[in-house]
Motif scaffolding. Structure first.
Motif, PDB file in Angstrom:
ATOM      1  N   GLU A 197       0.999  -1.333  -0.053  1.00  0.00           N
ATOM      2  CA  GLU A 197      -0.130  -0.284   0.057  1.00  0.00           C
ATOM      3  C   GLU A 197       0.835   1.127   0.037  1.00  0.00           C
ATOM      4  O   GLU A 197       0.541   1.985  -0.715  1.00  0.00           O
ATOM      5  N   ARG A 198       2.079   1.255   0.723  1.00  0.00           N
ATOM      6  CA  ARG A 198       2.756   2.352   0.698  1.00  0.00           C
ATOM      7  C   ARG A 198       3.716   2.536  -0.774  1.00  0.00           C
ATOM      8  O   ARG A 198       3.731   3.731  -1.034  1.00  0.00           O
ATOM      9  N   LEU A 199       3.871   1.632  -1.367  1.00  0.00           N
ATOM     10  CA  LEU A 199       4.501   1.916  -2.558  1.00  0.00           C
ATOM     11  C   LEU A 199       3.412   2.376  -3.716  1.00  0.00           C
ATOM     12  O   LEU A 199       3.788   3.175  -4.399  1.00  0.00           O
ATOM     13  N   ARG A 200       2.104   1.769  -3.573  1.00  0.00           N
ATOM     14  CA  ARG A 200       1.124   2.244  -4.278  1.00  0.00           C
ATOM     15  C   ARG A 200       0.962   3.741  -3.992  1.00  0.00           C
ATOM     16  O   ARG A 200       0.769   4.670  -5.124  1.00  0.00           O
ATOM     17  N   SER A 201       0.788   4.335  -2.705  1.00  0.00           N
ATOM     18  CA  SER A 201       0.636   5.591  -2.542  1.00  0.00           C
ATOM     19  C   SER A 201       1.798   6.360  -2.999  1.00  0.00           C
ATOM     20  O   SER A 201       1.690   7.657  -3.635  1.00  0.00           O
ATOM     21  N   THR A 202       3.124   5.864  -2.932  1.00  0.00           N
ATOM     22  CA  THR A 202       4.202   6.822  -3.422  1.00  0.00           C
ATOM     23  C   THR A 202       4.117   6.782  -4.995  1.00  0.00           C
ATOM     24  O   THR A 202       4.470   7.963  -5.505  1.00  0.00           O
ATOM     25  N   LEU A 203       3.676   5.946  -5.610  1.00  0.00           N
ATOM     26  CA  LEU A 203       3.768   5.909  -7.108  1.00  0.00           C
ATOM     27  C   LEU A 203       2.552   6.941  -7.606  1.00  0.00           C
ATOM     28  O   LEU A 203       2.521   7.646  -8.634  1.00  0.00           O
ATOM     29  N   ALA A 204       1.428   6.843  -6.811  1.00  0.00           N
ATOM     30  CA  ALA A 204       0.455   7.675  -7.092  1.00  0.00           C
ATOM     31  C   ALA A 204       0.735   8.987  -6.928  1.00  0.00           C
ATOM     32  O   ALA A 204       0.058   9.926  -7.713  1.00  0.00           O
ATOM     33  N   ALA A 205       1.543   9.430  -5.914  1.00  0.00           N
ATOM     34  CA  ALA A 205       1.763  10.774  -5.603  1.00  0.00           C
ATOM     35  C   ALA A 205       2.628  11.422  -6.675  1.00  0.00           C
ATOM     36  O   ALA A 205       2.823  12.456  -7.304  1.00  0.00           O
ATOM     37  N   LEU A 206       3.672  10.459  -7.481  1.00  0.00           N
ATOM     38  CA  LEU A 206       4.538  10.599  -8.404  1.00  0.00           C
ATOM     39  C   LEU A 206       3.652  10.941  -9.471  1.00  0.00           C
ATOM     40  O   LEU A 206       3.692  11.878 -10.413  1.00  0.00           O
ATOM     41  N   GLY A 207       2.670  10.324  -9.808  1.00  0.00           N
ATOM     42  CA  GLY A 207       1.689  10.568 -10.717  1.00  0.00           C
ATOM     43  C   GLY A 207       0.827  11.750 -10.882  1.00  0.00           C
ATOM     44  O   GLY A 207       0.673  12.341 -11.859  1.00  0.00           O
ATOM     45  N   LEU A 208       0.629  11.999  -9.735  1.00  0.00           N
ATOM     46  CA  LEU A 208      -0.091  13.315  -9.538  1.00  0.00           C
ATOM     47  C   LEU A 208       0.697  14.486  -9.710  1.00  0.00           C
ATOM     48  O   LEU A 208       0.206  15.621 -10.461  1.00  0.00           O
TER      49      LEU A 208
END
Length: 240
Positions: free
Chosen positions: A109-120
């Motif tokens: 979940e924390r890697l998903r959040s990190t990648l989503a933040a990069l995408g945003l």
């Protein structure tokens, strides 16, 4: 040895409960962390019944946030439990660690959040390039998919709305862009610039008090019609 294991857990999973670190294997390119869930059982996602009857177990390898430029992979032994409810359509269920894994997830979940933040911040292609620099191999389409999976943020009802046109196909097809003037955030895009579309949009939003627009007649008509459709709210002020 117990103290070392506890320190590893505090270091690697400081905010995640019910997980134990068994071992850590580090080489020049990858870090493998052997972990397991420490709960006695799991709740059935279908009926909610708690089960401690183990059916089987298998190994999951979700990717985690990188460490010092190295890929981190969890070797997670998960258990499959039998649902104790006889009439439940779900015969077995797999344990999940809250805050760490999800069903069918290939990333924590924390890697998903990190990648989503990069995408945003950077969108797909640039986000994927920066993720590679940090030690995560991911495609731009995956970054965008993680962004699209984020829940819609709660947006306060706008009070002052800016209205202008935008080109869907320049010279042929135009739509209407609506912006919250006070926060400077886009609110919505309408597929055309008809007065009826703007009027219907305003009629559904009684909190709008002021419409800022240009001198286009269809926007003036739409704002006026939207104000007339809700007389009990006191109408809408218009500026140009």
């Amino acid at each position: 040895m117990e103290e070392v294991v506890l320190r590893l857990k505090e270091l690697l999973f400081p905010s995640i409960a019910n997980v134990a670190v068994l071992s850590v294997d580090v080489n020049i390119a990858i870090v493998r962390v052997d972990v397991q869930c420490t709960t006695a059982g799991a709740a059935c996602p279908e009926c909610g019944a708690w089960s401690t009857r183990v059916h089987s177990s298998y190994l999951r390898l979700p990717a985690d946030v990188p460490s010092a430029g190295r890929r981190v992979v969890l070797q997670l032994r998960v258990r499959r439990f039998r649902c104790p409810t006889t009439l439940c359509p779900r015969r077995t269920l797999v344990e999940q660690i809250s805050g760490l894994t999800r069903r069918h997830g290939q990333r924590t979940e924390r890697l998903r959040s990190t990648l989503a933040a990069l995408g945003l911040a950077l969108a797909g292609r640039a986000g994927a390039r920066l993720a590679a620099v940090l030690g995560v191999s991911v495609s731009r389409s995956t970054v965008l998919r993680l962004v699209n999976a984020l829940p819609e943020p709660e947006v306060p009802a706008p009070r002052v709305v800016g209205v202008d046109e935008y080109a869907i196909r320049k010279g042929r097809h135009y739509g209407t862009a609506l912006v919250d003037v006070e926060t400077r955030r886009p609110i919505d895009l309408l597929p055309d610039r008809k007065a009826s579309s703007l009027a219907a949009w305003l009629a559904r939003r009684p909190d709008v008090e002021v419409v800022c627009r240009d001198r286009a007649p269809f926007f003036a008509e739409g704002a006026a019609a939207g104000a007339r459709s809700r007389p009990r709210t006191g109408g809408i002020s218009g500026t140009t």
